[in-house]
Design an enzyme around this catalytic site. Structure first.
Site, mmCIF file in Angstrom:
data_model
loop_
_atom_site.group_PDB
_atom_site.id
_atom_site.type_symbol
_atom_site.label_atom_id
_atom_site.label_comp_id
_atom_site.label_asym_id
_atom_site.label_seq_id
_atom_site.Cartn_x
_atom_site.Cartn_y
_atom_site.Cartn_z
ATOM 1 N N CYS A 1 0.865 -1.179 0.000
ATOM 2 C CA CYS A 1 0.000 0.000 0.000
ATOM 3 C C CYS A 1 0.901 1.228 0.000
ATOM 4 O O CYS A 1 1.946 1.235 0.651
ATOM 5 C CB CYS A 1 -0.902 -0.002 1.231
ATOM 6 S SG CYS A 1 -1.997 1.414 1.345
ATOM 7 N N GLU B 1 1.894 -4.651 -5.379
ATOM 8 C CA GLU B 1 0.855 -5.665 -5.214
ATOM 9 C C GLU B 1 -0.348 -5.358 -6.088
ATOM 10 O O GLU B 1 -0.765 -4.212 -6.227
ATOM 11 C CB GLU B 1 0.439 -5.724 -3.738
ATOM 12 C CG GLU B 1 -0.495 -6.861 -3.405
ATOM 13 C CD GLU B 1 -0.717 -6.989 -1.911
ATOM 14 O OE1 GLU B 1 -1.887 -7.133 -1.500
ATOM 15 O OE2 GLU B 1 0.279 -6.920 -1.165
#
Length: 509
Positions: free
Chosen positions: A372, A406
């Site tokens: 993140c 990701e």
């Protein structure tokens, strides 16, 4: 998993322009008044009403008053669909005794084991004491202008009285009192405040009650000013350091905080609070001036701290809750132990101010180097987002791994990463002097995943299939355009200096 999101199109969120508009005035709840019952409005037939008042005969003969709007005098308006969260509470009364209703636990008489009438009686007594105390303080301040002078006789006597009152408290609870307190706790759990009588001296208990009432009054004032949104669990703004930031998305803060229209956050320890008063008192005591963990990078005013989610769990949870206010797809808030957080700050004479951060798994099976990533709104469109991405790839180079963010990437996250990958590839092409180029070699040198390299080359139309082979085209026009932009930025270009990194990969990764 945490989808990556990087907001880069937010323009100047750190200033809040207050503009005058022509919308109807707001009621204390922040809503526009209705045409009939919200305000004390006068009849549209004013002259007819005056004639009725002057002539009793006309007043008695005309009984049909349906044409007249309803009148209701009220100093405060409430959203009656709003309910106090305390079980069994009818939302009537207020801890301060000054308001007819309450909307939160902080103002609930029942939660504080009081009745609405007891609160009204208490506020009258405390108001009288407050006026007397203010008169005394004013008198003392007039006679003693400096704060370091010897205490007056009145101050000395007051200190002795307080000491005596604290000595007079009970040394412990009796068996009956302990049973009563345990029964109260078992009956109500966390839905009621514990019984506080005989726990401490009457003087200290009185101070605590006054502090509770004052904090509740601050919240009520914010509600009347329209800064608290009733019936909504969406935090509209946060006060963060010097900035007041508009939020973009919902974040799962505890319900009692989520019901507030504004949240107050300490910019150093990230503790969140309900009012300006609480924040001011916290900042006077907060000893944090930078994130916890190890400082692994410093160049000029820019530093990066490595924070372990297992060692500093509360800080990392607060960081995730704060980030969710500006990220749409973020799903991880409390399970922070498997992650490392790299927090970028900008230092000045008051401390290290949060610029942004990214998190990564300690052991990623797919070699993700970012889980993140966020740049704080007040630092967006200034190059810090690209610095965070560059720093994540610098760590991958030190680990001798090929990294990738990701998946899935959000739309804006993909734009930000594509911009970074484009810059990395064009810089590589500009410095490349050979005749044959290999995607594998580019990947090893830049730590960018080959899949990301191929997708970027395709978007730049630099990858062609010819005679059974894939060819990389060296588009000189794109390279020249990148070089000219790089030259214009000059010394203002924010970049990561690898020589300023002091970091070794954590064990087990």
């Amino acid at each position: 998993p945490q989808p990556t999101d990087l907001r880069s199109s937010f323009n100047h969120p750190h200033t809040l322009d207050v503009k005058q508009d022509e919308s109807p005035p707001l009621t204390p709840t922040g809503n526009a008044p209705s045409s009939e019952s919200e305000l004390d409005i006068s009849s549209p037939n004013a002259s007819h009403d005056e004639s009725l008042a002057k002539d009793p005969a006309l007043r008695d003969s005309d009984k049909d008053l349906s044409h007249r709007p309803k009148r209701r005098r009220c100093h405060e308006t409430y959203n009656f669909n709003m309910k106090c969260p305390t079980p069994g509470c009818n939302s009537l009364g207020h801890l301060t005794g000054k308001h007819e209703r309450h909307f939160a636990v902080s103002g609930c008489p029942l939660y504080h084991n009081l009745s609405a009438d007891e609160c009204k009686v208490y506020v009258k007594a405390t108001t009288r004491e407050k006026h007397e105390e203010e008169a005394k303080v004013q008198e003392e301040s007039n006679r003693h202008a400096t704060r370091h002078q010897t205490p007056t006789s009145r101050q000395t006597r007051y200190k002795e009285q307080v000491t005596e009152m604290r000595k007079g408290r009970n040394s412990g609870l009796s068996k009956e009192q302990k049973e009563k307190y345990m029964e109260h706790r078992q009956s109500h759990g966390n839905t009621r405040e514990p019984l506080l009588e005989n726990i401490t001296s009457e003087y200290d208990l009185e101070l605590f009650r006054k502090a509770q009432a004052r904090a509740s009054e601050d919240l009520e004032r914010l509600r009347i000013q329209g800064q608290i949104t009733e019936g909504s669990n969406m935090i509209k703004t946060i006060l963060f350091g010097r900035y007041e930031l508009d939020t973009w998305y919902h974040s799962p803060y505890p319900e009692e905080y989520a019901r507030l229209g504004r949240l107050y956050v300490c910019e150093f320890c990230l503790k969140y609070m309900k009012s300006q008063t609480i924040l001011r008192r916290h900042m006077a005591k907060c000893v944090w001036k930078h994130p916890p963990g190890d400082e692994v990078y410093r160049k000029g005013a820019i530093s990066v701290f490595e924070v372990d989610g297992k060692k500093n769990k509360i800080y990392c949870q607060n960081l995730c809750l704060l980030a969710k206010l500006f990220l749409d797809h973020k799903t991880l808030y409390y399970d922070v132990e498997p992650f490392l957080f790299y927090v970028m700050t900008e230092a000045d004479n008051t401390g290290c101010h949060l610029v942004g951060y990214f998190s990564k798994e300690k052991n990623s099976f797919l070699n993700y180097n970012v889980s993140c990533i966020l740049t704080m709104p007040q630092y967006m469109r200034q190059g810090y987002g690209k610095m965070l991405i560059d720093f994540s790839y610098l760590l991958s180079k030190v680990e001798e791994k090929v990294g990738s963010p990701e998946r899935p990437l959000s739309d804006l996250g993909l734009i930000s990463y594509r911009s970074y990958w484009k810059e990395v590839l064009l810089r590589y092409m500009y410095n490349f002097q050979g005749k044959e180029i290999s995607i594998k070699e580019i990947s090893q040198e830049t730590a960018v995943n080959p899949v990301d390299i191929v997708s970027t080359l395709q978007s730049l139309q630099m990858l062609k299939y010819w005679k059974g082979k894939h060819l990389v085209l060296k588009r000189q026009d794109l390279i020249d355009e990148w070089k000219s932009k790089e030259t214009k930025r000059g010394s203002n270009n924010k970049t990561i200096d690898p020589s300023s990194l002091k970091w070794t990969p954590p064990k087990g990764t």
